[in-house]
Motif scaffolding. Structure first.
Motif: not given
Length: 222
Positions: A55, A58, A68, A111, A118, A121, A126, A137, A140, A143, A160
């Motif tokens: 995370e 990401a 984000v 993104l 991601h 989703l 999320n 969003i 992560f 991701a 996604d």
């Protein structure tokens, strides 16, 4: 990566599971969200650390992008990210809100241009509906990063998008375009492989071993 703040105070516990404790915190910077791994069971610490590091990387990839979380710190035990004022999609459903879904698609495109998919989703938890109605969003941990034009990343980006369109079908079905309906009907081999192999394993681990259930990210069952 920058270190986590040591002088923060907890404002509210948000979530606790086998992979860490998430809380709303406050320090001299203001409100932020912390994922704390220090109380994770010993046998899960490597997995929890791997997910948190994923995370953090990401969030570095999308640093500066609006809607984000922004990475504030990661020291191997605690991950701090910026607070986003909003509610999960299932808590504040965007019924009939076409503007929300148009903005959500643009956010996804941003993104993906940054080389990030991601991968989680399908969960309404999320997706945020921010205080002013914009989409956000979060989460992560799963991701994937890569070259945006690579075949693999384009496949993940399409998944996604499919997940977003499923939510649009739920809350704004009248606004689905013919092209979007075709995207929803076209299932990738990745999806089929997940439902055939990955999802049964996921359910067994989360429900039988870890003793928790996320209800597909739609919040607690009534």
């Amino acid at each position: 990566m920058s270190s986590s703040s040591d002088d923060a105070i907890e404002v509210q516990a948000l979530k606790a599971d086998s992979f860490g404790r998430i809380a709303l915190m406050r320090d001299d910077r203001g409100l932020f969200v912390r994922r704390d791994l220090r109380h994770v069971p010993l046998w899960l610490r490597v997995s929890a650390w791997w997910l948190a590091r994923r995370e953090a990387r990401a969030l570095q990839q999308v640093r500066g992008l609006h809607d984000v979380p922004q990475l504030l710190g990661w020291d191997g035990r605690r991950l701090d990210r910026s607070y986003m004022d909003g509610a999960a999609m299932y808590q504040r459903p965007p019924h009939g809100d076409l503007a929300y879904f148009r903005r959500a698609r643009r956010l996804l495109q941003q993104l993906h241009r940054r080389g990030l998919a991601h991968n989680d989703l399908a969960k309404e938890a999320n997706w945020l509906v921010l205080a002013d109605g914009r989409p956000g969003i979060i989460d992560f941990q799963l991701a994937a990063r890569g070259q945006p034009r690579s075949r693999w990343m384009r496949l993940l980006a399409r998944e996604d998008l499919r997940h977003l369109l499923k939510h649009k079908r739920t809350y704004c079905p009248h606004a689905l375009t013919p092209v979007e309906r075709r995207v929803l009907k076209r299932h990738s081999w990745l999806r089929e492989a997940w439902f055939a192999t990955g999802k049964p394993v996921y359910r067994f681990v989360t429900r039988r071993i870890l003793k928790w259930e996320d209800n597909e990210g739609q919040g607690p069952k009534p």
